[in-house]
Design a protein around this motif. Structure first.
Motif, mmCIF file in Angstrom:
data_model
loop_
_atom_site.group_PDB
_atom_site.id
_atom_site.type_symbol
_atom_site.label_atom_id
_atom_site.label_comp_id
_atom_site.label_asym_id
_atom_site.label_seq_id
_atom_site.Cartn_x
_atom_site.Cartn_y
_atom_site.Cartn_z
ATOM 1 N N MET A 174 -22.652 -20.465 -21.395
ATOM 2 C CA MET A 174 -21.435 -20.326 -20.598
ATOM 3 C C MET A 174 -21.607 -21.101 -19.305
ATOM 4 O O MET A 174 -22.623 -20.991 -18.635
ATOM 5 C CB MET A 174 -21.156 -18.864 -20.294
ATOM 6 C CG MET A 174 -20.980 -18.021 -21.535
ATOM 7 S SD MET A 174 -19.572 -18.481 -22.527
ATOM 8 C CE MET A 174 -18.288 -17.717 -21.574
ATOM 9 N N GLY A 204 -21.140 -9.327 -21.568
ATOM 10 C CA GLY A 204 -21.157 -10.783 -21.576
ATOM 11 C C GLY A 204 -20.170 -11.369 -20.596
ATOM 12 O O GLY A 204 -19.462 -10.667 -19.892
ATOM 13 N N ARG A 205 -20.120 -12.694 -20.587
ATOM 14 C CA ARG A 205 -19.222 -13.398 -19.686
ATOM 15 C C ARG A 205 -18.040 -13.961 -20.459
ATOM 16 O O ARG A 205 -18.082 -14.073 -21.672
ATOM 17 C CB ARG A 205 -19.969 -14.531 -18.998
ATOM 18 C CG ARG A 205 -21.071 -13.995 -18.074
ATOM 19 C CD ARG A 205 -21.883 -15.108 -17.529
ATOM 20 N NE ARG A 205 -22.773 -15.571 -18.606
ATOM 21 C CZ ARG A 205 -23.618 -16.554 -18.489
ATOM 22 N NH1 ARG A 205 -23.702 -17.208 -17.364
ATOM 23 N NH2 ARG A 205 -24.393 -16.916 -19.500
ATOM 24 N N ALA A 206 -17.006 -14.335 -19.702
ATOM 25 C CA ALA A 206 -15.821 -14.919 -20.331
ATOM 26 C C ALA A 206 -15.259 -15.998 -19.424
ATOM 27 O O ALA A 206 -15.467 -15.986 -18.214
ATOM 28 C CB ALA A 206 -14.771 -13.841 -20.565
ATOM 29 N N ARG A 207 -14.538 -16.936 -20.051
ATOM 30 C CA ARG A 207 -13.795 -17.924 -19.283
ATOM 31 C C ARG A 207 -12.516 -18.227 -20.043
ATOM 32 O O ARG A 207 -12.426 -18.009 -21.251
ATOM 33 C CB ARG A 207 -14.609 -19.175 -19.022
ATOM 34 C CG ARG A 207 -14.887 -20.044 -20.219
ATOM 35 C CD ARG A 207 -15.645 -21.322 -19.819
ATOM 36 N NE ARG A 207 -15.776 -22.212 -20.949
ATOM 37 C CZ ARG A 207 -16.758 -22.195 -21.827
ATOM 38 N NH1 ARG A 207 -17.737 -21.315 -21.687
ATOM 39 N NH2 ARG A 207 -16.792 -23.038 -22.830
ATOM 40 N N LEU A 258 -8.853 -10.429 -17.639
ATOM 41 C CA LEU A 258 -10.314 -10.415 -17.690
ATOM 42 C C LEU A 258 -10.887 -9.247 -16.906
ATOM 43 O O LEU A 258 -11.818 -8.593 -17.360
ATOM 44 C CB LEU A 258 -10.878 -11.737 -17.175
ATOM 45 C CG LEU A 258 -10.615 -12.940 -18.073
ATOM 46 C CD1 LEU A 258 -11.130 -14.207 -17.400
ATOM 47 C CD2 LEU A 258 -11.233 -12.770 -19.440
ATOM 48 N N SER A 259 -10.330 -8.942 -15.741
ATOM 49 C CA SER A 259 -10.897 -7.847 -14.950
ATOM 50 C C SER A 259 -10.533 -6.486 -15.531
ATOM 51 O O SER A 259 -11.375 -5.595 -15.602
ATOM 52 C CB SER A 259 -10.450 -7.944 -13.490
ATOM 53 O OG SER A 259 -9.055 -7.793 -13.397
ATOM 54 N N ILE A 281 -15.515 -15.979 -24.935
ATOM 55 C CA ILE A 281 -16.097 -14.718 -24.470
ATOM 56 C C ILE A 281 -17.294 -14.307 -25.315
ATOM 57 O O ILE A 281 -17.315 -14.527 -26.524
ATOM 58 C CB ILE A 281 -15.023 -13.609 -24.471
ATOM 59 C CG1 ILE A 281 -15.553 -12.327 -23.857
ATOM 60 C CG2 ILE A 281 -14.460 -13.387 -25.866
ATOM 61 C CD1 ILE A 281 -14.483 -11.345 -23.490
ATOM 62 N N GLU A 282 -18.278 -13.737 -24.653
ATOM 63 C CA GLU A 282 -19.420 -13.149 -25.350
ATOM 64 C C GLU A 282 -19.048 -11.723 -25.725
ATOM 65 O O GLU A 282 -18.569 -10.962 -24.888
ATOM 66 C CB GLU A 282 -20.652 -13.122 -24.446
ATOM 67 C CG GLU A 282 -21.221 -14.481 -24.150
ATOM 68 C CD GLU A 282 -22.410 -14.430 -23.208
ATOM 69 O OE1 GLU A 282 -22.705 -13.351 -22.639
ATOM 70 O OE2 GLU A 282 -23.052 -15.461 -23.038
ATOM 71 N N THR A 329 -17.333 -5.619 -19.837
ATOM 72 C CA THR A 329 -18.017 -6.474 -20.793
ATOM 73 C C THR A 329 -19.397 -6.847 -20.279
ATOM 74 O O THR A 329 -19.538 -7.260 -19.139
ATOM 75 C CB THR A 329 -17.210 -7.765 -21.037
ATOM 76 O OG1 THR A 329 -15.950 -7.389 -21.553
ATOM 77 C CG2 THR A 329 -17.902 -8.686 -22.007
ATOM 78 N N THR A 372 -20.746 -15.494 -29.066
ATOM 79 C CA THR A 372 -19.657 -16.065 -28.295
ATOM 80 C C THR A 372 -18.529 -16.449 -29.243
ATOM 81 O O THR A 372 -18.768 -17.074 -30.283
ATOM 82 C CB THR A 372 -20.132 -17.301 -27.515
ATOM 83 O OG1 THR A 372 -21.211 -16.913 -26.657
ATOM 84 C CG2 THR A 372 -19.013 -17.882 -26.671
#
Length: 92
Positions: free
Chosen positions: A91, A41-44, A32-33, A56-57, A39, A14
């Protein structure tokens, strides 16, 4: 490849990427989209005082570089890129 014929498991890391400016909700959701939709991983995105932090991962270094290149292509000024603290790895 391991001796069993399998590739070693990928370890995601991350990162916190801080860019200058307050990005709009529309911009961040589109970024992000469009940029990170594939991706694993996830992101915020976290707005701050005059900056925006993307947490972000990433899969590997090539993935991180692709994200940074996308930000550069959008003419965003990157202030810093750091691995996230262990406490931030979960996350929300």
């Amino acid at each position: 490849m391991t001796s069993g014929g399998r590739a070693p498991a990928s370890k995601q890391t991350t990162y916190e990427i801080v860019v200058r400016g307050d990005l709009s909700d529309h911009f961040t959701s589109t970024f992000l989209s469009d940029s990170l939709g594939s991706t694993v991983g996830r992101a915020r995105v976290e707005p701050g005082d005059g900056t925006t932090t993307i947490v972000i991962e990433v899969i590997d270094q090539a993935h991180l570089l692709a994200i940074l290149e996308r930000l550069r292509d959008l003419s965003l000024e990157i202030e810093r890129v750091n691995p996230a603290d262990e406490s931030e790895r979960t996350m929300r």
